[in-house]
Write a protein that holds these residues in place. Structure first.
Motif, PDB file in Angstrom:
ATOM      1  N   GLY A  99      -3.980 -11.684   3.701  1.00  0.00           N
ATOM      2  CA  GLY A  99      -4.557 -10.645   2.856  1.00  0.00           C
ATOM      3  C   GLY A  99      -3.674 -10.276   1.688  1.00  0.00           C
ATOM      4  O   GLY A  99      -4.155 -10.022   0.582  1.00  0.00           O
ATOM      5  N   VAL A 100      -2.350 -10.262   1.925  1.00  0.00           N
ATOM      6  CA  VAL A 100      -1.395  -9.933   0.857  1.00  0.00           C
ATOM      7  C   VAL A 100      -1.432 -11.001  -0.228  1.00  0.00           C
ATOM      8  O   VAL A 100      -1.408 -10.701  -1.427  1.00  0.00           O
ATOM      9  N   PHE A 101      -1.517 -12.266   0.189  1.00  0.00           N
ATOM     10  CA  PHE A 101      -1.621 -13.375  -0.762  1.00  0.00           C
ATOM     11  C   PHE A 101      -2.883 -13.237  -1.611  1.00  0.00           C
ATOM     12  O   PHE A 101      -2.834 -13.335  -2.844  1.00  0.00           O
ATOM     13  N   VAL A 102      -4.018 -13.006  -0.940  1.00  0.00           N
ATOM     14  CA  VAL A 102      -5.301 -12.898  -1.649  1.00  0.00           C
ATOM     15  C   VAL A 102      -5.266 -11.755  -2.657  1.00  0.00           C
ATOM     16  O   VAL A 102      -5.665 -11.911  -3.817  1.00  0.00           O
ATOM     17  N   GLN A 103      -4.764 -10.604  -2.230  1.00  0.00           N
ATOM     18  CA  GLN A 103      -4.694  -9.448  -3.119  1.00  0.00           C
ATOM     19  C   GLN A 103      -3.758  -9.705  -4.298  1.00  0.00           C
ATOM     20  O   GLN A 103      -4.032  -9.281  -5.421  1.00  0.00           O
ATOM     21  N   GLY A 104      -2.673 -10.417  -4.045  1.00  0.00           N
ATOM     22  CA  GLY A 104      -1.732 -10.735  -5.113  1.00  0.00           C
ATOM     23  C   GLY A 104      -2.333 -11.605  -6.193  1.00  0.00           C
ATOM     24  O   GLY A 104      -1.925 -11.560  -7.357  1.00  0.00           O
ATOM     25  N   VAL A 105      -3.332 -12.410  -5.818  1.00  0.00           N
ATOM     26  CA  VAL A 105      -3.971 -13.323  -6.774  1.00  0.00           C
ATOM     27  C   VAL A 105      -5.064 -12.625  -7.574  1.00  0.00           C
ATOM     28  O   VAL A 105      -5.123 -12.745  -8.801  1.00  0.00           O
ATOM     29  N   PHE A 106      -5.959 -11.878  -6.899  1.00  0.00           N
ATOM     30  CA  PHE A 106      -7.140 -11.381  -7.620  1.00  0.00           C
ATOM     31  C   PHE A 106      -6.942 -10.009  -8.258  1.00  0.00           C
ATOM     32  O   PHE A 106      -7.654  -9.654  -9.193  1.00  0.00           O
TER      33      PHE A 106
END
Length: 319
Positions: A99-106
């Protein structure tokens, strides 16, 4: 060519200088963590709402003409969210990292870096358009962030109902969204223009917003985290700094955007990872160290990516 480079430097360099000032003052011990926390709170709850409210109320921009821009921004957000979700599920094992990765991207820092850069590029007109774009897309950001981070929750009380309530609460207690709603309602009603003491006070608060926010952002930079990124934080940073702006340009071209509209879309999407991503990751049980690394690296390096992209778009006559 020279004009395009000068344009890019002009819109990005003031932000970097203010962030550098904050970093310098923090290293000299002239800014404490308490000041950063209180300053950020003051900006978010008072100064930025004043900036957004008066930029919309005073503007002569026809907001009905911004629908195409907003739709393009929503599509870009969904492309980045879905793409990073697929990548995370395939290549990242730990749920606390996904989730942290996804949030960091979008999720980009529209409220501070994005608005400041748009204001440098296009003045009050760009600021008004950017404020409306930010208000709509911020709602989507909050919903998607809760969805992607909720996978790590182990609480029995954490259900889709409680998550929905949390999303609604976040939206209707967000000072930026409330300020924009108030501005639209004020413009829609047959009310006299805001003048006198109220407007002067609002202007003073608005003038503080972006400089103080950038100084606090610079003072929050963790140089160690930025210079020693992990593999995952680097992957997320590549998504935010390189892939996100490219997708924004492609979607903008597909919708026929150019000039101010293309500029607002690019600068908002190309902004570094949002500072709120760290707070939200920590609150919802995500990997807060990974979130901090992504935030630190993209905050500095992303500014140079914005400058390069703006120079290219300017050279091509698209921005």
């Amino acid at each position: 060519m020279i004009d395009a480079i000068v344009f890019a430097i002009t819109i990005v360099l003031p932000n970097l200088f203010l962030m550098g000032l904050g970093f310098f003052m923090q290293k000299r011990g002239e800014i404490s963590q308490t000041f950063i926390d209180q300053g950020s709170y003051f900006v978010f709850n008072y100064c930025l709402p004043a900036l957004l409210f008066f930029s919309v109320v005073d503007s002569e921009v026809d907001y009905s003409k911004q629908i195409v821009l907003i739709i393009a921004g929503i599509i870009v957000t969904f492309i980045l969210f879905i793409g990073s979700e697929i990548y995370a599920k395939r290549f990242i094992r730990a749920p606390t990292d996904q989730g942290v990765f996804v949030q960091g991207v979008f999720r980009s820092n529209m409220a501070i870096i994005g608005l400041a850069t748009v204001a440098n590029a296009y003045g009050n007109i760009g600021l008004s358009i950017g404020a409306v774009y930010m208000g709509i897309v911020t709602i989507l950001f909050n919903i998607l962030a809760v969805i992607t981070l909720s996978r790590v929750s182990k609480s029995i009380d954490d259900t889709w109902t409680t998550r929905t309530i949390m999303i609604v609460k976040k939206l209707f207690t967000n000072p930026l969204i409330l300020a924009l709603l108030a501005a639209f309602i004020y413009k829609a009603l047959p009310l006299p223009p805001v003048t006198g003491v109220i407007h002067t006070t609002g202007d003073l608060l608005a003038a503080v917003a972006l400089p103080l926010a950038l100084i606090c952002a610079g003072a929050s930079i963790d140089l160690k985290s930025m210079l020693h990124p992990s593999g995952l934080s680097m992957q997320a940073s590549i998504g935010r700094i390189i892939i996100a702006p490219i997708i924004a340009i492609l979607v903008g071209l597909a919708f026929g955007l150019s000039g101010v509209h293309m500029g607002v879309l690019f600068l908002m999407v190309a902004s570094p990872t949002a500072a709120a991503s760290y707070v939200m990751a920590k609150a919802m049980g995500g990997n807060d160290i990974l979130a901090a690394n992504i935030l630190a690296f993209t905050t500095v390096v992303g500014m140079f990516g914005m400058a390069i992209g703006a120079a290219v778009l300017r050279l091509l006559g698209l921005m």
